[in-house]
Structures are given as C-alpha cells and as structure tokens.
Design a protein around this motif. Structure first.
Motif, PDB file in Angstrom:
ATOM      1  N   GLU A  96      12.169  -8.712  40.795  1.00 22.55           N
ATOM      2  CA  GLU A  96      11.243  -9.669  40.193  1.00 22.55           C
ATOM      3  C   GLU A  96       9.815  -9.410  40.649  1.00 22.55           C
ATOM      4  OE1 GLU A  96      13.237 -13.862  39.964  1.00 22.55           O
ATOM      5  OE2 GLU A  96      13.985 -12.845  41.745  1.00 22.55           O
ATOM      6  N   PHE A  97       9.661  -9.071  41.922  1.00 26.36           N
ATOM      7  CA  PHE A  97       8.319  -8.839  42.451  1.00 26.36           C
ATOM      8  C   PHE A  97       7.651  -7.659  41.759  1.00 26.36           C
ATOM      9  CE2 PHE A  97       5.791  -6.254  45.437  1.00 26.36           C
ATOM     10  CZ  PHE A  97       4.684  -7.079  45.503  1.00 26.36           C
ATOM     11  N   PHE A  98       8.339  -6.533  41.690  1.00 29.17           N
ATOM     12  CA  PHE A  98       7.722  -5.361  41.073  1.00 29.17           C
ATOM     13  C   PHE A  98       7.496  -5.563  39.583  1.00 29.17           C
ATOM     14  CE2 PHE A  98       8.855  -3.323  45.033  1.00 29.17           C
ATOM     15  CZ  PHE A  98       7.801  -2.440  45.220  1.00 29.17           C
ATOM     16  N   SER A  99       8.331  -6.361  38.943  1.00 29.20           N
ATOM     17  CA  SER A  99       8.113  -6.693  37.541  1.00 29.20           C
ATOM     18  C   SER A  99       6.838  -7.522  37.383  1.00 29.20           C
ATOM     19  CB  SER A  99       9.317  -7.457  36.985  1.00 29.20           C
ATOM     20  OG  SER A  99       9.089  -7.872  35.662  1.00 29.20           O
ATOM     21  N   ALA A 100       6.591  -8.422  38.366  1.00 29.50           N
ATOM     22  CA  ALA A 100       5.415  -9.297  38.295  1.00 29.50           C
ATOM     23  C   ALA A 100       4.111  -8.524  38.438  1.00 29.50           C
ATOM     24  CB  ALA A 100       5.505 -10.378  39.372  1.00 29.50           C
ATOM     25  N   ILE A 101       4.103  -7.427  39.207  1.00 34.10           N
ATOM     26  CA  ILE A 101       2.855  -6.691  39.429  1.00 34.10           C
ATOM     27  C   ILE A 101       2.759  -5.434  38.560  1.00 34.10           C
ATOM     28  CG2 ILE A 101       2.709  -7.518  41.804  1.00 34.10           C
ATOM     29  CD1 ILE A 101       3.504  -4.679  42.706  1.00 34.10           C
ATOM     30  N   SER A 102       3.722  -5.223  37.684  1.00 35.31           N
ATOM     31  CA  SER A 102       3.744  -3.992  36.898  1.00 35.31           C
ATOM     32  C   SER A 102       2.511  -3.845  36.005  1.00 35.31           C
ATOM     33  CB  SER A 102       5.012  -3.936  36.041  1.00 35.31           C
ATOM     34  OG  SER A 102       5.065  -5.039  35.146  1.00 35.31           O
ATOM     35  N   GLY A 103       1.919  -4.949  35.598  1.00 37.41           N
ATOM     36  CA  GLY A 103       0.740  -4.888  34.734  1.00 37.41           C
ATOM     37  C   GLY A 103      -0.577  -4.945  35.470  1.00 37.41           C
ATOM     38  N   HIS A 104      -0.551  -4.898  36.791  1.00 38.14           N
ATOM     39  CA  HIS A 104      -1.779  -5.003  37.589  1.00 38.14           C
ATOM     40  C   HIS A 104      -2.422  -3.613  37.718  1.00 38.14           C
ATOM     41  CE1 HIS A 104      -0.244  -8.905  38.139  1.00 38.14           C
ATOM     42  NE2 HIS A 104      -0.777  -9.185  39.303  1.00 38.14           N
ATOM     43  N   VAL A 133       1.711 -16.761  54.728  1.00 39.10           N
ATOM     44  CA  VAL A 133       1.458 -18.116  54.255  1.00 39.10           C
ATOM     45  C   VAL A 133       2.177 -18.350  52.932  1.00 39.10           C
ATOM     46  CG1 VAL A 133      -0.778 -18.306  55.392  1.00 39.10           C
ATOM     47  CG2 VAL A 133      -0.663 -17.463  53.044  1.00 39.10           C
ATOM     48  N   GLU A 134       2.510 -19.590  52.707  1.00 37.44           N
ATOM     49  CA  GLU A 134       3.110 -19.994  51.444  1.00 37.44           C
ATOM     50  C   GLU A 134       2.004 -20.482  50.523  1.00 37.44           C
ATOM     51  OE1 GLU A 134       6.299 -23.320  49.744  1.00 37.44           O
ATOM     52  OE2 GLU A 134       6.196 -22.865  51.904  1.00 37.44           O
ATOM     53  N   VAL A 135       2.004 -19.988  49.296  1.00 39.86           N
ATOM     54  CA  VAL A 135       0.963 -20.391  48.353  1.00 39.86           C
ATOM     55  C   VAL A 135       1.483 -21.527  47.478  1.00 39.86           C
ATOM     56  CG1 VAL A 135      -0.186 -18.164  48.324  1.00 39.86           C
ATOM     57  CG2 VAL A 135       1.677 -18.593  46.731  1.00 39.86           C
ATOM     58  N   PRO A 136       0.601 -22.435  47.054  1.00 32.56           N
ATOM     59  CA  PRO A 136       1.025 -23.594  46.266  1.00 32.56           C
ATOM     60  C   PRO A 136       1.152 -23.277  44.780  1.00 32.56           C
ATOM     61  CG  PRO A 136      -1.308 -23.740  46.646  1.00 32.56           C
ATOM     62  CD  PRO A 136      -0.846 -22.486  47.359  1.00 32.56           C
ATOM     63  N   ARG A 137       1.785 -24.170  44.072  1.00 31.63           N
ATOM     64  CA  ARG A 137       1.802 -24.079  42.616  1.00 31.63           C
ATOM     65  C   ARG A 137       0.368 -24.204  42.102  1.00 31.63           C
ATOM     66  NH1 ARG A 137       6.112 -24.806  39.426  1.00 31.63           N
ATOM     67  NH2 ARG A 137       7.272 -25.749  41.158  1.00 31.63           N
ATOM     68  N   GLY A 138       0.004 -23.363  41.168  1.00 33.23           N
ATOM     69  CA  GLY A 138      -1.356 -23.373  40.634  1.00 33.23           C
ATOM     70  C   GLY A 138      -2.209 -22.211  41.122  1.00 33.23           C
ATOM     71  N   LEU A 148      -2.445 -12.933  38.058  1.00 35.96           N
ATOM     72  CA  LEU A 148      -3.591 -12.485  38.857  1.00 35.96           C
ATOM     73  C   LEU A 148      -3.846 -11.003  38.601  1.00 35.96           C
ATOM     74  CD1 LEU A 148      -2.760 -14.399  42.168  1.00 35.96           C
ATOM     75  CD2 LEU A 148      -4.180 -15.137  40.242  1.00 35.96           C
ATOM     76  N   THR A 149      -4.284 -10.687  37.413  1.00 34.72           N
ATOM     77  CA  THR A 149      -4.407  -9.289  36.984  1.00 34.72           C
ATOM     78  C   THR A 149      -5.628  -8.570  37.561  1.00 34.72           C
ATOM     79  OG1 THR A 149      -5.580 -10.039  35.001  1.00 34.72           O
ATOM     80  CG2 THR A 149      -3.195  -9.739  34.825  1.00 34.72           C
ATOM     81  N   GLN A 150      -6.538  -9.298  38.239  1.00 31.84           N
ATOM     82  CA  GLN A 150      -7.721  -8.665  38.821  1.00 31.84           C
ATOM     83  C   GLN A 150      -7.492  -8.224  40.259  1.00 31.84           C
ATOM     84  OE1 GLN A 150     -10.681  -8.106  36.925  1.00 31.84           O
ATOM     85  NE2 GLN A 150      -9.084  -8.595  35.434  1.00 31.84           N
ATOM     86  N   LEU A 151      -6.281  -8.404  40.781  1.00 32.67           N
ATOM     87  CA  LEU A 151      -6.006  -8.053  42.169  1.00 32.67           C
ATOM     88  C   LEU A 151      -6.181  -6.561  42.418  1.00 32.67           C
ATOM     89  CD1 LEU A 151      -2.858 -10.190  43.109  1.00 32.67           C
ATOM     90  CD2 LEU A 151      -5.181 -10.427  44.018  1.00 32.67           C
ATOM     91  N   LEU A 181       6.197 -15.905  41.828  1.00 30.52           N
ATOM     92  CA  LEU A 181       6.081 -14.616  41.159  1.00 30.52           C
ATOM     93  C   LEU A 181       5.528 -14.772  39.742  1.00 30.52           C
ATOM     94  CD1 LEU A 181       9.354 -12.906  42.413  1.00 30.52           C
ATOM     95  CD2 LEU A 181       7.009 -12.474  43.151  1.00 30.52           C
ATOM     96  N   LYS A 182       5.856 -15.870  39.096  1.00 31.16           N
ATOM     97  CA  LYS A 182       5.306 -16.129  37.760  1.00 31.16           C
ATOM     98  C   LYS A 182       3.800 -16.313  37.838  1.00 31.16           C
ATOM     99  CE  LYS A 182       5.878 -19.120  33.713  1.00 31.16           C
ATOM    100  NZ  LYS A 182       6.602 -20.296  33.153  1.00 31.16           N
TER     101      LYS A 182
END
Length: 440
Positions: A246-254, A193-198, A228-231, A222-223
C-alpha cells in the motif's frame, strides 16, 4: 551591525533603549537580565535565535513581525511557552524546536500560525501532530521524530543532494568530519510521529518525516499521503509485510520525490517483493532494518547517488547488484552478519566517491578489486569491537585521498596494516590516515 541589522546579547549587558535591529541572537553566556531585555525595542525584529537557557520573557507581544524563531537545543522551553508563541507571533514562518526534549505536544492553537512554512521538532518528545496542523496551508517542511541509526540523519547530505553528483575534496573532508564526531552507534531506532487526519490538505509540503504508518489508521494515512504530490523528501517508519504494498502504491505517482528514508519493523522479510517501482527520480535511498535481500527494483534507480543500507545480512550476489547503479557516489553499509566474515567487492563501482563501512567483530576482511573504483576519494571504516580487520586492494584505488578510522579496534595492529598499504600507494600524494573518536 553598523546598520543595526544584527545584534547579540552576551555576558553582562547594560540597559540600552537605543538597541534595535532585525536579527537578535541570545548567547549562552548572557546573564538573562530581564530588565536589559525589556529595554530593547523589538518593533523591527524579524528573527530570534536562542543558545543555552530559555526564559519565558524572551517572547513579547512587541515581536509581532517576527518571522524566524530558532530554539534548537535551547534548555527549559515549556509547552506553556509554545502557547505564548502562537499567541504573540502570528507571522512566524520558521520554527525550530529541535532538541527541546521536554516538549511532548504542540498546542491545539498551533493551527493559528497560518504563515508557517518550516517546522522542525526533531529530537523532542512529540509523538503526534495536532489536528489543527492541517490548517497550515503554507507549510512546506515538517521534520519530526527522533532517529538513532548508525548514520544519524541530520540532513548534511539530504539537504544538499547535489554534492553527491560531483563532490569536491574539500566538501568530502567537511562531510566526513561532521560524521566522525559522533558517539558509538546503537542499533537503528526511530521514534516517529503520527500524523492526523487532514494532513493530505497540506499540498505544498516538500519535506515530511519521519512519520509512522504502522498505526491502526494506516489506510487513511496512506490515502492522505497519496495527495502530497509535491514531496521531494519523505521519511517513513513502521514498514512491514502488511503495509509495504500500500505504501509504495501511495507514492508511485510522486514524480518529484528525490530522497526516501525507510525504517522497517522486525516483521519485514520479503516485504518488498512484488512492490511497484518507487519514483524513478530518486537520488538518495536509505533502508534501515531490512532483512535478507535488496529489492529487485534497486538496479533500476538510474539516478541514485546516495545509498545507505543498514541490514542484518546481505549475500555476496546482492552486493554485486550495486555495480549496476551508474551514478552512485556515496555508499554507506552496515550489516550485522557478513557472509563468511568477508566483504568483497567483486564488481566495480566506478562513480563512487565515498564509501563508509560499519564493521563488527564478525567482519574479518574487506577486499577491493584491481579495477572499478577509480573515483573513490574517501574510505571510512567505523569499527565496533573489531580486534583484527584486514583491508586488501587499497593500492588499486587510484584516486584515494583519505582513509578514516573510528570506533573500537586494535589501534596498533589496524593502523600498522593500513599504514603499510598507504605508504606503498602509487599516488604521488600519499593518502592520509585520519582518526575519529575511539571507544573502549
């Protein structure tokens, strides 16, 4: 039932204005008598489960205290019914539409379900979440998309990852039985699924997936994902050479992320080269459609307990890398090509409890070493058009209790080959040869 907490509708029921309770199950055998249904007092109803055919009168404005609505695999649910649910059920916390394949969209008013915590829309025709979903600040679980990989991702392991830490024999039997009833697997496919802005405003999210990041707005997605740090559970499709960094950079702090499911586009060769290390607390990793080789950082996942690999081919030296995972308890592997037609485990996987191998016609043999698999309890061979397959080293698997065999194979030949090894197994209790469904 004696305390009027639970009641069900089955077969043919008489009208009864005294029927009341907190939990109602509508059985598939009930004759769907509207008069009977409308005679029931729903003022205390907290949960409703529907099996079989759905009827629009199942939702009533008297159900305003309803918290749980489970419509998994219910037939005949329409998008108009969804609008009525939003209108009449403002306190809903759990909604499952899983398997309602005629549902292609959620209503724009969906954001009015402000108490919603769990949304399951897997195996529906929904490909895009509405913008209003960003209003659901209490939402913790979004399960979406339709996936048909060789390991159908239903959640048996995902929702109970601790089972991989020290699985009992009984739990392994249950786990393998669940997996052995499936039909012949196709190549890995996923409809995400495609997720919306927000979506990044839903900071309470614990589970999200499967979402598509190969769309035009991938940078914005990805931004938002970075917020979503509680994932703890994340499933993503559309990973390729253009977005993997970009993807792995986005989740690096999770730091809480424990389960990661990745579906790769065809253009993915080398896409994991040079990416940052995923969260170190990963307990389960599933890679579907990856080409060539494993990421170099996989040997650094010291907490990994479950690994699922569906790839085109994996060289022998890459298989040897798996021996460096100290807590790996469940390993599922499927390759389109096997090097020299052989799958050889040259290094041990001492913590491994369950090994599942999906075979094709090009695989001729599987070989286990003399030492290194001392804790393996269950071996599953899922064969696709295999006429002849040899397995060597079963007698070296000291803890082996079961060998599961399913798919398409020469029954007499393969069973005789496996049976002869199991008959001579050194265990006092001979390992059992079990069969799943066979395909012609």
């Amino acid at each position: 039932m004696e305390e009027n907490l639970v009641f069900s509708l089955e077969g043919h029921c008489r009208m009864n204005s005294q029927r009341i309770g907190r939990h109602l199950a509508i059985g598939s055998t009930w004759d769907r008598d509207k008069n009977v249904f409308e005679s029931i007092d729903f003022s205390c109803l907290r949960s409703l489960t529907v099996f079989g055919e759905w009827r629009s009168f199942f939702i009533s404005d008297e159900m305003r205290l309803l918290r749980v609505l489970d419509l998994e695999d219910a037939k005949g649910v329409t998008e108009k019914d969804l609008e009525q649910m939003v209108k009449f059920l403002p306190r809903l916390k759990f909604l499952s539409l899983r398997g309602c394949r005629h549902i292609s969209r959620l209503p724009d008013s969906f954001g009015d379900l402000r108490q919603l915590q769990t949304l399951d829309i897997r195996d529906t025709s929904i490909t895009k979440l509405p913008k209003s979903i960003s209003k659901l600040q209490k939402l913790q679980f979004i399960r979406a998309g339709t996936t048909v990989p060789l390991d159908d991702d239903t959640g048996t392991i995902e929702t109970q990852p601790a089972a991989a830490e020290s699985p009992s024999h009984a739990s392994l039997v249950s786990w393998l039985s669940e997996r052995c009833i499936r039909r012949r697997p196709a190549a890995s496919q996923t409809c995400s699924v495609e997720v919306p802005r927000g979506i990044g405003r839903l900071t309470a999210l614990h589970t999200l997936g499967v979402i598509n990041i190969s769309v035009a707005r991938r940078k914005a997605i990805l931004k938002e994902l970075k917020n979503l740090t509680q994932l703890c559970w994340l499933g993503v499709s559309g990973i390729n050479r253009n977005n993997s960094q970009e993807f792995f950079s986005a989740i690096s702090g999770h730091s809480l992320l424990e389960l990661l499911v990745l579906y790769f586009d065809n253009d993915n060769e080398g896409c994991l080269d040079g990416v940052s290390l995923p969260p170190e607390n990963l307990r389960s990793l599933k890679l579907y459609g990856l080409v060539g080789k494993l990421p170099v950082w996989i040997k650094q996942l010291q907490n990994l307990r479950i690994l699922n690999l569906q790839m085109t081919m994996l060289p022998q030296e890459e298989i040897d890398l798996l021996g460096g995972l100290p807590k790996l308890a469940i390993l599922c592997i499927s390759f389109e090509e096997f090097q020299d037609g052989e799958l050889r485990f040259r290094t041990g996987l001492k913590p491994l409890h369950v090994l599942e191998i999906t075979c094709n016609s090009r695989l001729q043999s599987v070989t286990f070493p003399t030492l290194g698999f001392s804790n393996l309890v269950a071996l599953k061979l899922h064969c696709c058009s295999v006429s002849h397959l040899q397995v060597f080293g079963l007698r070296c698997l000291d803890s082996l209790k079961e060998v599961w065999l399913s798919g398409s194979y020469d029954e007499a030949l393969l069973k005789r080959h496996l049976g002869s090894q199991l008959d001579g197994h050194p265990n006092k209790i001979r390992p059992v040869l079990r069969e799943g469904p066979r395909w012609s």
